[in-house]
Scaffold this active site. Structure first.
Site, PDB file in Angstrom:
ATOM      1  N   LYS A 282      28.728  -9.219  44.408  1.00 56.57           N
ATOM      2  CA  LYS A 282      29.526  -8.883  43.547  1.00 56.57           C
ATOM      3  C   LYS A 282      31.096 -10.114  43.894  1.00 56.57           C
ATOM      4  CE  LYS A 282      32.538  -5.958  45.816  1.00 56.57           C
ATOM      5  NZ  LYS A 282      33.422  -5.990  46.954  1.00 56.57           N
TER       6      LYS A 282
ATOM      7  N   ASP B  14      25.025  -5.134  46.540  1.00 58.26           N
ATOM      8  CA  ASP B  14      25.780  -4.150  46.581  1.00 58.26           C
ATOM      9  C   ASP B  14      25.007  -3.825  48.150  1.00 58.26           C
ATOM     10  OD1 ASP B  14      27.504  -1.881  47.463  1.00 58.26           O
ATOM     11  OD2 ASP B  14      27.240  -1.864  44.866  1.00 58.26           O
ATOM     12  N   HIS B  15      26.141  -4.300  49.318  1.00 55.53           N
ATOM     13  CA  HIS B  15      25.507  -3.819  50.852  1.00 55.53           C
ATOM     14  C   HIS B  15      25.282  -2.371  50.418  1.00 55.53           C
ATOM     15  CE1 HIS B  15      29.680  -3.916  51.804  1.00 55.53           C
ATOM     16  NE2 HIS B  15      29.607  -3.680  52.374  1.00 55.53           N
TER      17      HIS B  15
ATOM     18  N   LYS C 291      23.223   0.710  53.411  1.00 54.07           N
ATOM     19  CA  LYS C 291      23.527   1.394  54.440  1.00 54.07           C
ATOM     20  C   LYS C 291      22.348   3.060  54.572  1.00 54.07           C
ATOM     21  CE  LYS C 291      28.130  -0.126  53.987  1.00 54.07           C
ATOM     22  NZ  LYS C 291      28.549  -0.367  54.858  1.00 54.07           N
TER      23      LYS C 291
ATOM     24  N   GLU D 174      39.580   2.257  54.647  1.00 56.80           N
ATOM     25  CA  GLU D 174      39.345   1.108  55.564  1.00 56.80           C
ATOM     26  C   GLU D 174      40.717   0.788  56.687  1.00 56.80           C
ATOM     27  OE1 GLU D 174      37.602  -2.597  54.101  1.00 56.80           O
ATOM     28  OE2 GLU D 174      38.096  -1.495  52.145  1.00 56.80           O
TER      29      GLU D 174
ATOM     30  N   ASP E 216      37.160  -3.622  43.687  1.00 56.69           N
ATOM     31  CA  ASP E 216      36.252  -4.239  44.608  1.00 56.69           C
ATOM     32  C   ASP E 216      35.641  -3.483  45.460  1.00 56.69           C
ATOM     33  OD1 ASP E 216      36.751  -5.975  47.225  1.00 56.69           O
ATOM     34  OD2 ASP E 216      37.487  -4.679  48.395  1.00 56.69           O
TER      35      ASP E 216
ATOM     36  N   HIS F 208      30.438   0.188  45.274  1.00 56.89           N
ATOM     37  CA  HIS F 208      30.006   0.862  46.392  1.00 56.89           C
ATOM     38  C   HIS F 208      30.154   2.346  45.869  1.00 56.89           C
ATOM     39  CE1 HIS F 208      30.134  -3.166  48.081  1.00 56.89           C
ATOM     40  NE2 HIS F 208      31.871  -2.869  48.592  1.00 56.89           N
TER      41      HIS F 208
ATOM     42  N   LYS G 135      43.291   0.107  51.923  1.00 57.09           N
ATOM     43  CA  LYS G 135      43.448  -0.200  52.828  1.00 57.09           C
ATOM     44  C   LYS G 135      44.593   0.237  53.804  1.00 57.09           C
ATOM     45  CE  LYS G 135      40.568  -4.478  51.237  1.00 57.09           C
ATOM     46  NZ  LYS G 135      38.845  -5.006  51.771  1.00 57.09           N
TER      47      LYS G 135
ATOM     48  N   LYS H 162      38.958   2.687  59.556  1.00 58.71           N
ATOM     49  CA  LYS H 162      37.558   3.270  58.944  1.00 58.71           C
ATOM     50  C   LYS H 162      37.491   4.628  58.448  1.00 58.71           C
ATOM     51  CE  LYS H 162      33.895   0.456  56.869  1.00 58.71           C
ATOM     52  NZ  LYS H 162      33.881   0.266  55.966  1.00 58.71           N
TER      53      LYS H 162
HETATM   54  C1  BG6 Z   1      33.519  -5.409  50.508  1.00 54.91           C
HETATM   55  C2  BG6 Z   1      34.731  -5.311  50.283  1.00 54.91           C
HETATM   56  O1  BG6 Z   1      32.420  -5.139  49.439  1.00 54.91           O
HETATM   57  O2  BG6 Z   1      33.346  -4.605  51.234  1.00 54.91           O
HETATM   58  C3  BG6 Z   1      35.890  -5.466  51.260  1.00 54.91           C
HETATM   59  O3  BG6 Z   1      34.774  -6.707  48.933  1.00 54.91           O
HETATM   60  C4  BG6 Z   1      35.424  -4.144  52.050  1.00 54.91           C
HETATM   61  O4  BG6 Z   1      37.457  -5.734  50.606  1.00 54.91           O
HETATM   62  C5  BG6 Z   1      33.841  -4.385  51.981  1.00 54.91           C
HETATM   63  O5  BG6 Z   1      36.840  -4.353  53.367  1.00 54.91           O
HETATM   64  C6  BG6 Z   1      34.005  -2.611  52.931  1.00 54.91           C
HETATM   65  O6  BG6 Z   1      32.673  -2.692  53.330  1.00 54.91           O
HETATM   66  P1  BG6 Z   1      32.279  -1.888  54.845  1.00 54.91           P
HETATM   67  O7  BG6 Z   1      30.256  -2.279  54.938  1.00 54.91           O
HETATM   68  O8  BG6 Z   1      33.229  -2.977  56.089  1.00 54.91           O
HETATM   69  O9  BG6 Z   1      32.313  -1.095  54.817  1.00 54.91           O
END
Ligand code: BG6
Length: 352
Positions: free
Chosen positions: A18, A47-48, A52, A86, A105, A110, A206, A211
């Site tokens: 992305k 999409d990571h 998870k 975050e 973003d 996500h 942010k 977190k």
């Molecule tokens: C990314 C965003 O896709 O995901 C970042 O571009 C964000 O801005 C990040 O910090 C958050 O991922 P995770 O796995 O740390 O929650």
């Protein structure tokens, strides 16, 4: 991408990180370019969050527990809340972030993927095709909010500075008059599916207190004999503590009244050590040609239609010279305005 030499004999797969486009129009253009050389089944839009552990746990949790499956409906669920908070600011990514903002973003990908897993109907089986089909069935009924709904149920915000940190507008490569949001909250609704009509609220930002990625399923509360009972909320914490807990009522030991406890599903230290990172898992899936946890083009298209509606409204507002961008102090819970997005006065954020 239109280069013939990119593909050869054997299998040819392309992985796209992305952001997949900036809006629907640019995403369509990119998709067309990719399709010139690769078939849809060979395109892996990553999409990571889909890699998870706790996100992958949503479907088993919903469909293997009668206790949960039987209450997954508008009669029992008051609302669903997704928070991706975050601690970090935009760091050295101001240049990229200015073209994106929290909506593009985090929400476009996500948050929408998590929401889709929470609201989709039960797939016929666990094949990638059936899962994508069930997701698509849900997404066809996604409600695209109009300007009036966006005014009522969406909030954008920007973090302020502190003694030791920059305000967003002072970050390197950020426009001093930027209207890019570092926080977004809003509402998602579907016309069909097991939770049709149930408000699904989201927020992401942010420079939060900590977190925290979590989902709260807020159950309806019925008055009962004891008066003080709490609703049986279900919380899925994605990070940093991977766990699921259910709030449950019981009696107090030495006085009259009701006490609240959490039934928890957690992992031991040894189990946690076995859990792969999201990207690690997804890269493995690409090699074994499993596209279950990747974004299909038709899903992406719906997500962009929703985001475009919100972005268009905000850009119109920017042009009035009086954009409503809530300012918030760093390392707290985001803008207070996010408490006003609910449909009814009895709703509030569970994670405070
Ligand atoms: C990314 C965003 O896709 O995901 C970042 O571009 C964000 O801005 C990040 O910090 C958050 O991922 P995770 O796995 O740390 O929650």
């Amino acid at each position: 991408i239109n280069d013939q030499h990119l593909t050869s004999t054997g299998f040819n797969r392309v992985v796209v990180e992305k952001p997949f486009g900036h809006d629907l129009k640019s995403a369509e253009k990119l998709n067309k370019q990719i399709n010139a050389s690769f078939k849809e089944e060979d395109v892996f839009r990553i999409d990571h969050y889909l890699g998870k552990e706790m996100v992958q746990n949503i479907l088993p949790l919903r469909f293997t527990n009668p206790l949960i499956k039987n209450i997954w409906n508008p009669k029992s669920i008051k609302n669903i809340q997704v928070t991706l908070a975050e601690r970090l600011g935009v760091e050295a990514r101001g240049g990229y972030y200015e073209t994106s903002g929290a909506m593009r973003d985090m929400v476009q990908n996500h948050i929408f993927q998590i929401v889709t897993l929470l609201a989709m109907p039960e797939p016929k089986d666990l094949s990638s095709t059936s899962i994508h089909k069930a997701k698509q069935e849900l997404l066809d009924s996604l409600v695209i909010p109009d300007d009036d709904e966006i005014k009522k149920h969406f909030v954008r915000g920007q973090y302020l500075g502190s003694d030791s940190t920059f305000a967003y507008k002072q970050e390197p490569n950020v426009d001093k008059n930027s209207t890019t949001e570092t926080f977004a909250a809003g509402e998602i609704k579907f016309k069909k599916g097991p939770v049709a009509g149930v408000p699904i609220y989201f927020r992401t930002g942010k420079e939060f207190k900590e977190k925290k990625s979590r989902i709260d399923i807020v159950l309806k509360h019925r008055s009962n004999l004891y008066g003080q009972a709490h609703s049986n909320n279900i919380t899925i914490e994605i990070e940093p503590n991977m766990q699921i807990f259910i709030t449950i009522n019981g009696k107090k030991i030495t006085e009259t009244g009701i006490r609240r406890e959490n039934l928890a599903y957690t992992f031991s230290k040894e189990e946690k050590a076995l859990i792969p990172d999201g990207y690690e898992r997804l890269l493995h899936d690409i090699f074994v040609n499993d596209s279950t946890n990747f974004t299909h083009w038709s899903e992406l298209k719906r997500y962009w239609q929703f985001i475009d509606a919100v972005e268009d409204d905000w850009r119109k507002e920017d042009k009035t010279g009086n954009p409503q961008i809530a300012q918030y102090l760093p390392y707290r819970m985001g803008p207070k305005e996010a408490s006003n997005i609910f449909e009814t006065p009895t709703e509030h954020w569970i994670y405070e």
